[in-house]
Design a protein around this motif. Structure first.
Motif, short mmCIF file in Angstrom:
data_model
loop_
_atom_site.label_atom_id
_atom_site.label_comp_id
_atom_site.label_asym_id
_atom_site.label_seq_id
_atom_site.Cartn_x
_atom_site.Cartn_y
_atom_site.Cartn_z
N GLY A 188 6.16 -8.70 86.08
CA GLY A 188 6.23 -9.45 87.33
C GLY A 188 4.89 -9.95 87.81
N THR A 189 3.93 -10.10 86.90
CA THR A 189 2.58 -10.51 87.30
C THR A 189 2.57 -11.89 87.97
N GLY A 190 3.31 -12.82 87.37
CA GLY A 190 3.35 -14.17 87.93
C GLY A 190 3.92 -14.19 89.33
N PHE A 191 4.97 -13.42 89.56
CA PHE A 191 5.59 -13.34 90.89
C PHE A 191 4.61 -12.74 91.89
N LEU A 192 3.93 -11.67 91.50
CA LEU A 192 2.99 -11.02 92.40
C LEU A 192 1.81 -11.93 92.71
N ASN A 193 1.35 -12.69 91.72
CA ASN A 193 0.25 -13.62 91.97
C ASN A 193 0.67 -14.72 92.94
N TRP A 194 1.92 -15.18 92.80
CA TRP A 194 2.44 -16.20 93.70
C TRP A 194 2.45 -15.70 95.14
N LEU A 195 2.85 -14.44 95.30
CA LEU A 195 2.86 -13.83 96.64
C LEU A 195 1.43 -13.69 97.18
N LYS A 196 0.52 -13.27 96.30
CA LYS A 196 -0.86 -13.07 96.72
C LYS A 196 -1.49 -14.37 97.20
N GLN A 197 -1.21 -15.47 96.50
CA GLN A 197 -1.77 -16.75 96.88
C GLN A 197 -1.29 -17.20 98.26
N ARG A 198 -0.10 -16.77 98.64
CA ARG A 198 0.47 -17.18 99.93
C ARG A 198 0.41 -16.06 100.98
N GLU A 199 -0.33 -15.00 100.65
CA GLU A 199 -0.56 -13.88 101.58
C GLU A 199 0.76 -13.28 102.06
N ILE A 200 1.65 -13.03 101.09
CA ILE A 200 2.94 -12.40 101.37
C ILE A 200 2.95 -11.05 100.66
N THR A 201 3.28 -9.99 101.38
CA THR A 201 3.36 -8.68 100.75
C THR A 201 4.67 -8.56 99.97
N LYS A 202 4.69 -7.62 99.07
CA LYS A 202 5.90 -7.43 98.25
C LYS A 202 7.08 -7.02 99.10
N SER A 203 6.83 -6.16 100.09
CA SER A 203 7.93 -5.71 100.96
C SER A 203 8.47 -6.87 101.79
N GLN A 204 7.57 -7.74 102.27
CA GLN A 204 8.02 -8.92 103.03
C GLN A 204 8.86 -9.84 102.14
N ALA A 205 8.42 -10.01 100.89
CA ALA A 205 9.14 -10.90 99.97
C ALA A 205 10.55 -10.39 99.73
N TYR A 206 10.69 -9.10 99.46
CA TYR A 206 12.02 -8.57 99.17
C TYR A 206 12.89 -8.51 100.42
N SER A 207 12.27 -8.40 101.58
CA SER A 207 13.04 -8.48 102.82
C SER A 207 13.62 -9.88 103.00
N LEU A 208 12.84 -10.91 102.67
CA LEU A 208 13.33 -12.29 102.75
C LEU A 208 14.40 -12.55 101.70
N ILE A 209 14.22 -12.00 100.51
CA ILE A 209 15.22 -12.17 99.46
C ILE A 209 16.53 -11.52 99.87
N GLN A 210 16.44 -10.34 100.49
CA GLN A 210 17.65 -9.67 100.96
C GLN A 210 18.36 -10.51 102.03
N LEU A 211 17.57 -11.13 102.92
CA LEU A 211 18.15 -11.99 103.94
C LEU A 211 18.88 -13.16 103.29
N ALA A 212 18.26 -13.79 102.29
CA ALA A 212 18.89 -14.91 101.60
C ALA A 212 20.16 -14.46 100.88
N ASN A 213 20.11 -13.29 100.25
CA ASN A 213 21.30 -12.77 99.57
C ASN A 213 22.44 -12.55 100.54
N SER A 214 22.13 -12.02 101.72
CA SER A 214 23.16 -11.78 102.73
C SER A 214 23.79 -13.08 103.19
N ALA A 215 22.94 -14.09 103.42
CA ALA A 215 23.45 -15.39 103.86
C ALA A 215 24.34 -16.00 102.79
#
Length: 345
Positions: A78-105
């Protein structure tokens, strides 16, 4: 044939859109009534809330796409995914929280419970609360949203309470009928169901009979309190070794506490007893570790380390069999505890 705009065209459109710009009322303007002041701020907040929810759902979908792409063609870590988050100053926990929100919707939309345009009727917190609710509650909430109702956490809780009151087998029919008739607010019944669910059947029956005999708000509130303390009593009593190693009849003691109306006090007694026993075990284990480490340090030191020896000397009040600790900074009061293990008793 309708053509779908390209991503470039969408970006261009967004860049041309005006930014959110509210004309907020002046807090010092006495000519504005309190009602109007609150209403205007509430309307502005509502727009931000809805905008924020839809934005975060789409961010979650974007992050999900990046994550899934990485799973398929990435390095497996998951290096590419983590680098993408780092470039946009998004933590891993924030990212998965947003993914969970999208999944729920997407789940609510795909299952037909919710039309995409109805999402705008939710506040962000209400949507998250809905996503965590039982399927029956989700259906009630989404039906209200699709009628155009504004959905906040308050509405979600209210509908959840109503469903709990009408569907639970733990409530007597007498209170269910009152809830259906609108004479018993469901918000009083949901906590009772929650507390009754923690109790064994033998104790549930007695409370149900009491509520059925007097199906009013005061009785329900008192029954909820009794059930809460009863659950605490039973849970704590199991943990107290002093009670488990004796022949005391806990059920009889419980009956007496109920008869005298001191169940809350009895519950607190066993709770504090459990905490004291746990604290004693923790104290002994900590004392034992400190003594062993201090002995090891003493062996490793000698005359060339007078300061280390002085440190160990100062700690003797904690490593001896009798522990002494001042209860205040002045040292006027001291607590002394003597430790006797099973081999020394």
């Amino acid at each position: 044939m309708v053509q779908t705009p390209s991503d470039t065209e969408l970006v261009a459109v967004l860049q041309e859109q005006p930014q959110l710009d509210f004309e907020l009322p002046d807090p010092e303007d006495e000519a504005i009534s309190e009602h109007e002041f609150q209403q205007r701020l509430d309307n502005a907040w509502l727009v931000c809330d809805r905008f924020d929810l839809q934005t975060e759902i789409w961010r979650g979908r974007i992050l999900r796409a990046i994550r899934d792409r990485e799973k398929k063609g990435g390095d497996g870590r998951g290096t590419g995914f983590l680098n993408w988050l780092k470039q946009r100053e998004i933590t891993k926990s924030q990212a998965y929280s947003l993914i969970q929100l999208a999944n729920s919707a997407d789940t609510l939309i795909e299952e037909g419970h919710l039309q995409p345009e109805a999402v705008r009727n939710f506040s962000k917190r209400a949507f998250l609360e809905t996503a965590k609710s039982a399927p029956e509650v989700q259906q009630l909430v989404t039906e209200a949203a699709q009628k155009g109702d504004r959905i906040t956490c308050r509405e979600v809780r209210q509908l959840a309470d109503e469903w709990t009151a009408m569907s639970s087998d733990l409530l007597p029919d007498e209170v269910k009928q009152k809830a259906a008739a609108g004479t018993m607010p469901p918000r009083y019944l949901a906590p009772l169901v929650k507390e009754l669910g923690k109790l064994p059947d033998s104790h549930i029956t007695a409370i149900q009979e009491e509520v059925a005999e007097n199906p009013d708000v005061d009785t329900v509130k008192q029954a909820t309190t009794d059930a809460r303390y009863l659950a605490k009593y039973l849970d704590a009593a199991i943990q107290v070794q002093a009670l488990n190693q004796s022949d005391i009849n806990l059920e009889k003691a419980l009956e007496e506490a109920l008869r005298l109306g001191c169940l809350s006090t009895a519950s607190e007694v066993v709770k504090q007893a459990a905490q004291l026993e746990q604290a004693m075990v923790k104290l002994y284990n900590t004392w034992k570790r400190l003594s062993n480490v201090a002995d090891r340090l003493y062996v490793d030191t000698g005359a060339s380390t007078p300061h280390l020896r002085s440190l160990l000397s100062c700690l003797e009040n904690l490593t001896n069999d009798v522990i002494e600790v001042p209860m205040d900074e002045m040292g006027d009061r001291t607590v002394r505890l003597q430790i006797l293990s099973d081999t020394e008793a």
